[in-house]
Design a protein around this motif. Structure first.
Motif, PDB file in Angstrom:
ATOM      1  N   GLY A 106       1.634   4.667  11.249  1.00  0.00           N
ATOM      2  CA  GLY A 106       1.065   5.996  11.432  1.00  0.00           C
ATOM      3  C   GLY A 106      -0.303   6.182  10.821  1.00  0.00           C
ATOM      4  N   ALA A 107      -1.022   5.082  10.575  1.00  0.00           N
ATOM      5  CA  ALA A 107      -2.369   5.189  10.002  1.00  0.00           C
ATOM      6  C   ALA A 107      -3.270   6.014  10.906  1.00  0.00           C
ATOM      7  N   ALA A 108      -4.137   6.818  10.296  1.00  0.00           N
ATOM      8  CA  ALA A 108      -5.104   7.581  11.077  1.00  0.00           C
ATOM      9  C   ALA A 108      -6.173   6.662  11.647  1.00  0.00           C
ATOM     10  N   ALA A 109      -6.617   5.698  10.834  1.00  0.00           N
ATOM     11  CA  ALA A 109      -7.628   4.729  11.259  1.00  0.00           C
ATOM     12  C   ALA A 109      -7.564   3.527  10.338  1.00  0.00           C
ATOM     13  N   VAL A 110      -7.974   2.376  10.873  1.00  0.00           N
ATOM     14  CA  VAL A 110      -8.051   1.154  10.069  1.00  0.00           C
ATOM     15  C   VAL A 110      -9.492   0.650  10.117  1.00  0.00           C
ATOM     16  N   HIS A 111     -10.044   0.397   8.944  1.00  0.00           N
ATOM     17  CA  HIS A 111     -11.429  -0.057   8.827  1.00  0.00           C
ATOM     18  C   HIS A 111     -11.432  -1.474   8.255  1.00  0.00           C
ATOM     19  N   LEU A 112     -11.967  -2.422   8.988  1.00  0.00           N
ATOM     20  CA  LEU A 112     -11.993  -3.811   8.545  1.00  0.00           C
ATOM     21  C   LEU A 112     -13.405  -4.220   8.155  1.00  0.00           C
ATOM     22  N   ARG A 113     -13.515  -4.906   7.038  1.00  0.00           N
ATOM     23  CA  ARG A 113     -14.802  -5.440   6.593  1.00  0.00           C
ATOM     24  C   ARG A 113     -14.634  -6.928   6.312  1.00  0.00           C
ATOM     25  N   PHE A 114     -15.274  -7.757   7.130  1.00  0.00           N
ATOM     26  CA  PHE A 114     -15.168  -9.204   6.999  1.00  0.00           C
ATOM     27  C   PHE A 114     -16.422  -9.762   6.325  1.00  0.00           C
ATOM     28  N   LYS A 115     -16.212 -10.748   5.464  1.00  0.00           N
ATOM     29  CA  LYS A 115     -17.322 -11.446   4.820  1.00  0.00           C
ATOM     30  C   LYS A 115     -17.186 -12.946   5.101  1.00  0.00           C
ATOM     31  N   ASP A 116     -18.329 -13.612   5.203  1.00  0.00           N
ATOM     32  CA  ASP A 116     -18.342 -15.064   5.355  1.00  0.00           C
ATOM     33  C   ASP A 116     -19.052 -15.639   4.133  1.00  0.00           C
ATOM     34  N   PRO A 117     -18.359 -16.432   3.313  1.00  0.00           N
ATOM     35  CA  PRO A 117     -19.000 -16.945   2.095  1.00  0.00           C
ATOM     36  C   PRO A 117     -20.241 -17.785   2.375  1.00  0.00           C
ATOM     37  N   ARG A 118     -20.318 -18.355   3.553  1.00  0.00           N
ATOM     38  CA  ARG A 118     -21.488 -19.176   3.880  1.00  0.00           C
ATOM     39  C   ARG A 118     -22.747 -18.323   4.050  1.00  0.00           C
ATOM     40  N   ALA A 169       0.800  -1.222   0.000  1.00  0.00           N
ATOM     41  CA  ALA A 169       0.000   0.000   0.000  1.00  0.00           C
ATOM     42  C   ALA A 169       0.834   1.274   0.000  1.00  0.00           C
ATOM     43  N   GLY A 170       2.086   1.181   0.443  1.00  0.00           N
ATOM     44  CA  GLY A 170       2.880   2.406   0.577  1.00  0.00           C
ATOM     45  C   GLY A 170       2.190   3.392   1.494  1.00  0.00           C
ATOM     46  N   LEU A 171       1.606   2.875   2.567  1.00  0.00           N
ATOM     47  CA  LEU A 171       0.738   3.677   3.437  1.00  0.00           C
ATOM     48  C   LEU A 171       1.454   4.918   3.962  1.00  0.00           C
ATOM     49  N   ARG A 172       0.754   6.051   3.889  1.00  0.00           N
ATOM     50  CA  ARG A 172       1.306   7.304   4.388  1.00  0.00           C
ATOM     51  C   ARG A 172       0.835   7.575   5.811  1.00  0.00           C
ATOM     52  N   GLU A 173       1.648   8.284   6.555  1.00  0.00           N
ATOM     53  CA  GLU A 173       1.250   8.690   7.908  1.00  0.00           C
ATOM     54  C   GLU A 173       0.005   9.567   7.812  1.00  0.00           C
ATOM     55  N   GLY A 174      -0.982   9.272   8.655  1.00  0.00           N
ATOM     56  CA  GLY A 174      -2.211  10.039   8.667  1.00  0.00           C
ATOM     57  C   GLY A 174      -3.260   9.565   7.675  1.00  0.00           C
ATOM     58  N   GLN A 175      -2.942   8.550   6.895  1.00  0.00           N
ATOM     59  CA  GLN A 175      -3.888   8.016   5.908  1.00  0.00           C
ATOM     60  C   GLN A 175      -4.703   6.879   6.514  1.00  0.00           C
ATOM     61  N   ASP A 231     -16.632   5.191   0.020  1.00  0.00           N
ATOM     62  CA  ASP A 231     -16.040   6.016   1.074  1.00  0.00           C
ATOM     63  C   ASP A 231     -14.517   5.992   1.006  1.00  0.00           C
ATOM     64  N   LEU A 232     -13.937   4.813   0.799  1.00  0.00           N
ATOM     65  CA  LEU A 232     -12.472   4.742   0.781  1.00  0.00           C
ATOM     66  C   LEU A 232     -11.900   5.464  -0.439  1.00  0.00           C
ATOM     67  N   VAL A 233     -12.622   5.404  -1.567  1.00  0.00           N
ATOM     68  CA  VAL A 233     -12.158   6.129  -2.747  1.00  0.00           C
ATOM     69  C   VAL A 233     -12.299   7.635  -2.539  1.00  0.00           C
ATOM     70  N   ARG A 234     -13.434   8.041  -1.980  1.00  0.00           N
ATOM     71  CA  ARG A 234     -13.688   9.472  -1.761  1.00  0.00           C
ATOM     72  C   ARG A 234     -12.636  10.096  -0.843  1.00  0.00           C
ATOM     73  N   THR A 235     -12.214   9.356   0.184  1.00  0.00           N
ATOM     74  CA  THR A 235     -11.228   9.867   1.137  1.00  0.00           C
ATOM     75  C   THR A 235      -9.788   9.572   0.717  1.00  0.00           C
ATOM     76  N   ARG A 236      -9.650   8.925  -0.464  1.00  0.00           N
ATOM     77  CA  ARG A 236      -8.331   8.568  -0.994  1.00  0.00           C
ATOM     78  C   ARG A 236      -7.515   7.774   0.023  1.00  0.00           C
ATOM     79  N   SER A 237      -8.211   6.848   0.647  1.00  0.00           N
ATOM     80  CA  SER A 237      -7.566   5.940   1.587  1.00  0.00           C
ATOM     81  C   SER A 237      -6.880   4.812   0.826  1.00  0.00           C
ATOM     82  N   ALA A 238      -6.094   4.017   1.525  1.00  0.00           N
ATOM     83  CA  ALA A 238      -5.502   2.808   0.948  1.00  0.00           C
ATOM     84  C   ALA A 238      -6.421   1.634   1.248  1.00  0.00           C
ATOM     85  N   VAL A 239      -6.405   0.630   0.358  1.00  0.00           N
ATOM     86  CA  VAL A 239      -7.233  -0.548   0.579  1.00  0.00           C
ATOM     87  C   VAL A 239      -6.411  -1.802   0.291  1.00  0.00           C
ATOM     88  N   ILE A 240      -6.494  -2.765   1.189  1.00  0.00           N
ATOM     89  CA  ILE A 240      -5.849  -4.066   1.022  1.00  0.00           C
ATOM     90  C   ILE A 240      -6.945  -5.125   1.006  1.00  0.00           C
TER      91      ILE A 240
END
Length: 419
Positions: A49-61, A18-24, A88-97
């Motif tokens: 130095g991430a500002a926040a981390v947002h996790l979204r989990f899916k269960d295929p079942r 991601a090349g994550l930037r401080e504050g991103q 939201d992540l695109v609008r805020t130009r966040s990184a996504v993994i």
């Protein structure tokens, strides 16, 4: 599974990927079975130095329950919240993994056979939910995005069915670490060296100003045409704000966007592959006329494959053409991972479906009409089909130097072997 290597892998995804930037902000998309790695990635992000981390989990079942029992309107709306999350992540130009590695790898393929209409509706919704990321994050280069493997017992049993589960998991982890250099103290340096090689190949391919490529061998005789705006990609990328990132970890490919109207001839797949709907297709042969797949046959999954490529008007046309040489460690390993991230980096491949705007010079700034004029394909699917092998050669049949051999029986020619 080596804990030290897993922590290094998580850091690699955050820093090299991601090349994550401080504050991103960092967004992580994962299955429930990826929880341990996802949390380690989040930890590495905060250390970075991430500002926040947002996790979204899916269960295929859960998705399977909806396909089996849900009403059409429920299935059609199943991915609306994910679409909002992605926007939201695109609008805020966040990184996504995005972590990939199915815990139930055969589940969706089974549902495609038993509940074809509901399955098609569900997978189409999933593709549409990601259009914001593709249109703006990928094609407009607004944010860094990464796809990386996450080992699950289900995936490990699929790759190594002859081993007990615990041994299969350990073996698959070993491969993931080896292919990304996470098993080495100098992982970042080795990743940077591969990046330099891919960029050197990209520059040399661009210098040739290739307008047509011919692929022969192993039953394939295919001609692929390119716009004068086509450019080659490979290795790290940059967002519009200058953030350097690596979209695939690992990556061995150099690729570009073909003119969807200019593909002619016969392509023989040299590996089985899975579509994003979970379908396994084996022994596929495609015939193209004026860019379109007009005939196809397969040793397995043919009927479902036809349904898949007919999901929309662009599904029968090429959107990507990629070169991968026999020097790829994934090719040398000889393992069928049944995971596109790894299998597409084993050998050269072509993708039916959506094309990349950034595979054209000036593409990210082009309108939809301009992209169409240069042959960039539009589709909600993207299906990578491997055609490379030690029997297949690739020639730039029309370029600045006339005719240039690029791959000789699967091997990059000399001018492409050093950075």
């Amino acid at each position: 599974m080596n804990e030290k290597h897993l922590d290094r892998y998580a850091r690699l995804l955050v820093e090299h990927g991601a090349g994550l930037r401080e504050g991103q902000d960092l967004y992580i998309r994962a299955e429930v079975a990826h929880r341990d790695l996802a949390l380690r990635v989040a930890e590495a992000a905060y250390d970075r130095g991430a500002a926040a981390v947002h996790l979204r989990f899916k269960d295929p079942r859960v998705g399977a329950q909806l396909i089996r029992r849900g009403r059409p309107e429920q299935i059609a709306l199943a991915h609306d919240r994910e679409a909002c999350w992605i926007n939201d992540l695109v609008r805020t130009r966040s990184a996504v993994i995005t972590l990939v590695g199915d815990e139930a790898p055969r589940l969706m393929a089974e549902l495609a056979r038993t509940h074809p209409e509901s399955h098609a509706l569900y997978t189409r919704g999933a593709s549409q939910a990601a259009t914001g990321l593709i249109a703006y994050g990928v094609n407009r280069s607004l944010c860094p995005w990464v796809v990386a493997g996450a080992v699950t017992p289900g995936w490990a049993r699929q790759v190594f069915p002859q081993l007990p589960e615990a041994q299969a998991v350990d073996r698959l982890y070993q491969w993931v670490f080896e292919l990304t250099h996470a098993d080495r103290d100098d992982a970042m340096e080795l990743a940077a060296a591969k990046d330099r090689l891919l960029h050197a190949r990209r520059r040399r391919l661009d210098e040739l100003e290739i307008r047509e490529i011919r692929v022969t061998g192993g039953g394939t005789d295919l001609t692929v045409g390119f716009s004068e705006r086509a450019r080659w990609l490979g290795g790290s990328k940059r967002t519009v704000s200058g953030q350097v990132f690596n979209a695939n970890v690992p990556s061995e490919e150099n690729f570009t966007t073909p003119d969807r109207r200019l593909t002619q001839g016969r392509l023989v797949a040299t590996m089985p592959f899975r579509t994003k709907s979970g379908l396994l297709v084996e022994e596929l042969i495609l015939s193209f006329r004026d860019g379109r797949v007009v005939e196809h046959q397969a040793g397995g999954g043919e009927r479902e494959f036809e349904t898949w490529i007919d999901s929309d008007d662009g599904g029968r046309y090429l959107g990507e053409f990629a070169l991968v040489g026999q020097d790829s460690p994934i090719a040398q390993g000889g393992i069928f991972f049944e995971n596109t991230l790894y299998d597409e980096n084993a050998w050269s491949h072509a993708a039916l479906g959506s094309g990349y705007a950034n595979g054209l010079r000036g593409g990210p700034e082009m309108s939809r009409r301009e992209l169409d004029e240069h042959g960039c394909n539009t589709s909600i699917i993207h299906t990578d089909i491997m055609f490379g092998s030690t029997e297949v050669s690739v020639v730039a049949s029309r370029c600045r130097e006339g005719e240039v051999l690029l791959l000789d029986r699967g091997n990059w020619t000399e001018r492409f072997m050093a950075d």
